[in-house]
Design a protein around this motif. Structure first.
Motif, PDB file in Angstrom:
ATOM      1  N   LYS A  68       5.605   5.955  -1.828  1.00  0.00           N
ATOM      2  CA  LYS A  68       4.155   6.133  -1.770  1.00  0.00           C
ATOM      3  C   LYS A  68       3.442   5.290  -2.827  1.00  0.00           C
ATOM      4  O   LYS A  68       2.254   5.006  -2.707  1.00  0.00           O
ATOM      5  CB  LYS A  68       3.804   7.607  -1.988  1.00  0.00           C
ATOM      6  CG  LYS A  68       4.366   8.539  -0.932  1.00  0.00           C
ATOM      7  CD  LYS A  68       3.801   8.278   0.440  1.00  0.00           C
ATOM      8  CE  LYS A  68       4.315   9.288   1.452  1.00  0.00           C
ATOM      9  NZ  LYS A  68       3.797   9.018   2.822  1.00  0.00           N
ATOM     10  N   MET A  69       4.174   4.902  -3.884  1.00  0.00           N
ATOM     11  CA  MET A  69       3.586   4.067  -4.928  1.00  0.00           C
ATOM     12  C   MET A  69       3.634   2.576  -4.572  1.00  0.00           C
ATOM     13  O   MET A  69       3.042   1.760  -5.278  1.00  0.00           O
ATOM     14  CB  MET A  69       4.334   4.268  -6.252  1.00  0.00           C
ATOM     15  CG  MET A  69       4.250   5.645  -6.840  1.00  0.00           C
ATOM     16  SD  MET A  69       5.159   5.709  -8.408  1.00  0.00           S
ATOM     17  CE  MET A  69       5.199   7.482  -8.705  1.00  0.00           C
ATOM     18  N   GLN A  70       4.339   2.250  -3.513  1.00  0.00           N
ATOM     19  CA  GLN A  70       4.534   0.841  -3.184  1.00  0.00           C
ATOM     20  C   GLN A  70       3.365   0.319  -2.345  1.00  0.00           C
ATOM     21  O   GLN A  70       3.077   0.846  -1.273  1.00  0.00           O
ATOM     22  CB  GLN A  70       5.841   0.651  -2.417  1.00  0.00           C
ATOM     23  CG  GLN A  70       6.259  -0.796  -2.274  1.00  0.00           C
ATOM     24  CD  GLN A  70       7.700  -0.901  -1.834  1.00  0.00           C
ATOM     25  OE1 GLN A  70       8.211  -0.031  -1.127  1.00  0.00           O
ATOM     26  NE2 GLN A  70       8.372  -1.959  -2.236  1.00  0.00           N
ATOM     27  N   PRO A  71       2.683  -0.711  -2.827  1.00  0.00           N
ATOM     28  CA  PRO A  71       1.555  -1.271  -2.068  1.00  0.00           C
ATOM     29  C   PRO A  71       2.014  -1.860  -0.742  1.00  0.00           C
ATOM     30  O   PRO A  71       3.156  -2.304  -0.598  1.00  0.00           O
ATOM     31  CB  PRO A  71       1.020  -2.381  -2.992  1.00  0.00           C
ATOM     32  CG  PRO A  71       1.558  -2.054  -4.347  1.00  0.00           C
ATOM     33  CD  PRO A  71       2.879  -1.399  -4.112  1.00  0.00           C
TER      34      PRO A  71
ATOM     35  N   PHE B 235      -2.965   5.701  -3.996  1.00  0.00           N
ATOM     36  CA  PHE B 235      -1.895   6.681  -4.121  1.00  0.00           C
ATOM     37  C   PHE B 235      -2.449   8.094  -3.956  1.00  0.00           C
ATOM     38  O   PHE B 235      -1.856   8.938  -3.292  1.00  0.00           O
ATOM     39  CB  PHE B 235      -1.228   6.527  -5.491  1.00  0.00           C
ATOM     40  CG  PHE B 235      -0.117   7.498  -5.752  1.00  0.00           C
ATOM     41  CD1 PHE B 235       1.096   7.377  -5.106  1.00  0.00           C
ATOM     42  CD2 PHE B 235      -0.276   8.542  -6.663  1.00  0.00           C
ATOM     43  CE1 PHE B 235       2.142   8.275  -5.348  1.00  0.00           C
ATOM     44  CE2 PHE B 235       0.752   9.428  -6.915  1.00  0.00           C
ATOM     45  CZ  PHE B 235       1.957   9.290  -6.255  1.00  0.00           C
ATOM     46  N   TRP B 236      -3.610   8.315  -4.542  1.00  0.00           N
ATOM     47  CA  TRP B 236      -4.235   9.641  -4.511  1.00  0.00           C
ATOM     48  C   TRP B 236      -4.516  10.091  -3.080  1.00  0.00           C
ATOM     49  O   TRP B 236      -4.283  11.244  -2.718  1.00  0.00           O
ATOM     50  CB  TRP B 236      -5.532   9.593  -5.302  1.00  0.00           C
ATOM     51  CG  TRP B 236      -6.113  10.925  -5.613  1.00  0.00           C
ATOM     52  CD1 TRP B 236      -6.925  11.678  -4.818  1.00  0.00           C
ATOM     53  CD2 TRP B 236      -5.939  11.687  -6.809  1.00  0.00           C
ATOM     54  NE1 TRP B 236      -7.269  12.846  -5.447  1.00  0.00           N
ATOM     55  CE2 TRP B 236      -6.683  12.875  -6.669  1.00  0.00           C
ATOM     56  CE3 TRP B 236      -5.237  11.459  -7.986  1.00  0.00           C
ATOM     57  CZ2 TRP B 236      -6.732  13.833  -7.667  1.00  0.00           C
ATOM     58  CZ3 TRP B 236      -5.289  12.417  -8.978  1.00  0.00           C
ATOM     59  CH2 TRP B 236      -6.026  13.583  -8.807  1.00  0.00           C
TER      60      TRP B 236
ATOM     61  N   LEU C 217       3.687  -4.356  -9.058  1.00  0.00           N
ATOM     62  CA  LEU C 217       4.072  -2.972  -8.786  1.00  0.00           C
ATOM     63  C   LEU C 217       5.098  -2.914  -7.662  1.00  0.00           C
ATOM     64  O   LEU C 217       6.070  -2.155  -7.736  1.00  0.00           O
ATOM     65  CB  LEU C 217       2.834  -2.149  -8.426  1.00  0.00           C
ATOM     66  CG  LEU C 217       3.071  -0.674  -8.085  1.00  0.00           C
ATOM     67  CD1 LEU C 217       3.744   0.050  -9.249  1.00  0.00           C
ATOM     68  CD2 LEU C 217       1.753   0.013  -7.728  1.00  0.00           C
ATOM     69  N   ARG C 218       4.905  -3.711  -6.630  1.00  0.00           N
ATOM     70  CA  ARG C 218       5.839  -3.749  -5.504  1.00  0.00           C
ATOM     71  C   ARG C 218       7.243  -4.136  -5.968  1.00  0.00           C
ATOM     72  O   ARG C 218       8.242  -3.536  -5.553  1.00  0.00           O
ATOM     73  CB  ARG C 218       5.332  -4.737  -4.457  1.00  0.00           C
ATOM     74  CG  ARG C 218       6.023  -4.644  -3.106  1.00  0.00           C
ATOM     75  CD  ARG C 218       5.454  -5.649  -2.126  1.00  0.00           C
ATOM     76  NE  ARG C 218       4.060  -5.367  -1.808  1.00  0.00           N
ATOM     77  CZ  ARG C 218       3.048  -6.170  -2.138  1.00  0.00           C
ATOM     78  NH1 ARG C 218       3.257  -7.282  -2.816  1.00  0.00           N
ATOM     79  NH2 ARG C 218       1.811  -5.845  -1.797  1.00  0.00           N
ATOM     80  N   SER C 219       7.308  -5.119  -6.853  1.00  0.00           N
ATOM     81  CA  SER C 219       8.591  -5.583  -7.373  1.00  0.00           C
ATOM     82  C   SER C 219       9.280  -4.489  -8.195  1.00  0.00           C
ATOM     83  O   SER C 219      10.492  -4.257  -8.058  1.00  0.00           O
ATOM     84  CB  SER C 219       8.382  -6.832  -8.230  1.00  0.00           C
ATOM     85  OG  SER C 219       9.578  -7.228  -8.852  1.00  0.00           O
TER      86      SER C 219
END
Length: 201
Positions: free
Chosen positions: A18-21, A33-34, A101-103
């Protein structure tokens, strides 16, 4: 317990996903995310800022302080007994580079799969208001200490990690893991406070 019908506990892998763009995103905001996690309770909400502070993104000036302030606000709401977390729009609009962030998430996923084998609903004393309040107080302490610790390289990692572990325990309904996070938070807060006193001396 706060909710009469608690949602299914989450795995760490699911939380990271869920944190992954999305692939087409250039930036990832807290609100992204929220929007998908709001109804999952306070655990995932605490996990996101603490996770960012634990990664190389946490080395960006200002990130540890913003993460600490966000953790503080969310933990205060746990202490006050709110059923659903809320944050001001200024924090919700905080963005980070999507590719970075994705990485980080991609690299963390294999480890999450291994950790998930040990995450099981247990030690349900954490559902008790007293223990939830203890978690909240530990998170408040960690959030507070993270702000001044930004002045000392890498020192904010321990309190951020403690909050992340407590958040995983809350999301997975695993009281044993949450208790580990509580123990680390006490160590991180004490160590951080000593470092600040040393710098000030």
């Amino acid at each position: 317990m706060w909710n009469k019908k608690p949602v299914r506990s989450m795995t760490l892998y699911e939380m990271l996903a869920k944190m992954q763009p999305r692939r087409q995103q250039d930036v990832f905001a807290f609100s992204d995310f929220w929007d998908v996690m709001e109804k999952r309770g306070f655990g995932p909400m605490l996990a996101f800022p603490s996770f960012l502070a634990c990664t190389p993104i946490g080395a960006v000036p200002g990130v540890p302080s913003l993460a600490g302030a966000t953790i503080l606000l969310i933990a205060l709401q746990i202490l006050l007994g709110r059923r659903h977390p809320w944050l001001p729009q200024k924090i919700m609009s905080i963005e980070c580079e999507a590719d970075q962030l994705r990485s980080v998430v991609e690299k963390a996923k294999p480890y999450a799969t291994r950790i998930d084998r040990f995450l099981v609903p247990r030690c349900f004393f954490m559902r008790h208001t007293l223990f939830r309040s203890l978690i909240a107080l530990c998170c408040i302490g960690c959030g507070l200490i993270m702000v001044p610790l930004e002045l000392i390289p890498f020192m904010g990692f321990i309190p951020a990690l403690a909050v992340f572990i407590m958040a995983i325990g809350m999301a997975a309904d695993d009281g044993a893991v949450a208790l580990i996070g509580v123990s680390i938070s006490a160590f991180g807060f004490t160590l951080g406070f000593r470092q600040l006193l040393t710098v000030a001396a």
